[in-house]
Design a protein around this motif. Sequence first.
Motif, PDB file in Angstrom:
ATOM      1  N   TYR A 114     118.250 -11.415  59.204  1.00  0.00           N
ATOM      2  CA  TYR A 114     117.050 -11.841  58.484  1.00  0.00           C
ATOM      3  C   TYR A 114     116.284 -10.609  58.033  1.00  0.00           C
ATOM      4  O   TYR A 114     116.441  -9.527  58.596  1.00  0.00           O
ATOM      5  N   ALA A 115     115.446 -10.801  57.029  1.00  0.00           N
ATOM      6  CA  ALA A 115     114.608  -9.711  56.562  1.00  0.00           C
ATOM      7  C   ALA A 115     113.528  -9.383  57.587  1.00  0.00           C
ATOM      8  O   ALA A 115     113.059  -8.254  57.674  1.00  0.00           O
ATOM      9  N   GLU A 123     112.652 -20.297  59.453  1.00  0.00           N
ATOM     10  CA  GLU A 123     113.878 -21.060  59.236  1.00  0.00           C
ATOM     11  C   GLU A 123     114.146 -22.033  60.389  1.00  0.00           C
ATOM     12  O   GLU A 123     114.440 -23.207  60.156  1.00  0.00           O
ATOM     13  N   ILE A 124     114.023 -21.562  61.613  1.00  0.00           N
ATOM     14  CA  ILE A 124     114.330 -22.436  62.745  1.00  0.00           C
ATOM     15  C   ILE A 124     113.292 -23.550  62.875  1.00  0.00           C
ATOM     16  O   ILE A 124     113.618 -24.675  63.236  1.00  0.00           O
ATOM     17  N   THR A 125     112.054 -23.250  62.526  1.00  0.00           N
ATOM     18  CA  THR A 125     111.004 -24.277  62.570  1.00  0.00           C
ATOM     19  C   THR A 125     111.282 -25.356  61.529  1.00  0.00           C
ATOM     20  O   THR A 125     111.214 -26.554  61.828  1.00  0.00           O
ATOM     21  N   GLU A 126     111.614 -24.944  60.332  1.00  0.00           N
ATOM     22  CA  GLU A 126     111.856 -25.902  59.255  1.00  0.00           C
ATOM     23  C   GLU A 126     113.144 -26.698  59.479  1.00  0.00           C
ATOM     24  O   GLU A 126     113.250 -27.833  59.015  1.00  0.00           O
ATOM     25  N   GLU A 127     114.127 -26.109  60.195  1.00  0.00           N
ATOM     26  CA  GLU A 127     115.364 -26.833  60.491  1.00  0.00           C
ATOM     27  C   GLU A 127     115.191 -27.857  61.612  1.00  0.00           C
ATOM     28  O   GLU A 127     115.884 -28.861  61.643  1.00  0.00           O
ATOM     29  N   THR A 128     114.269 -27.581  62.520  1.00  0.00           N
ATOM     30  CA  THR A 128     114.141 -28.442  63.700  1.00  0.00           C
ATOM     31  C   THR A 128     112.908 -29.329  63.692  1.00  0.00           C
ATOM     32  O   THR A 128     112.788 -30.214  64.538  1.00  0.00           O
TER      33      THR A 128
END
Length: 170
Positions: A114-115, A123-128
Amino acid sequence: MSEEIRIYVACLAAYNSGYLHGVWIDATADIDDIQDQINSMLESSPVEDAEEYVIHDFEGYGSYRLSEYEGIQSAHELACFIEEHGEIAAELISHFSTLEEAKKAMEEDYQGEYASLSDYAQEITEETSEVPSHLEFYIDYDRMGRDMEMGGDIFTIETGYQEVHVFWNR
């Protein structure tokens, strides 16, 4: 890593007699080829009946420091892992100190590059989770990422500017 992964193998008898005699060897080459190159170097030693060798230098192993008595098999296995996965592999070996732990982390715990740690947290928040649109701008992903790392859930290895590699910490 664009650098070739190689070792400088020196004749120990020549070294102890005041001579610098050795050869640079591609550490990712077939182990039999490496041994053949070492045997050839020992046969051409300025000291008769030379049998022992030692690794005096190395390149391409990142921050991992090869011991001069590492052993050819070990140096070869480390080099192949680094060749397969790049700079992150060298940093993992240095982080864990054993190839087995580094391989396990790469195979089982690697989450990606990741940058920033903030990007990973987002990303992990939006995926879960489903974040309501009226709250998206109030979430502090920088702090979330920092908390994940400080809490021991993850660890990161930075290999360059905006190159953050994230691993689960199990």
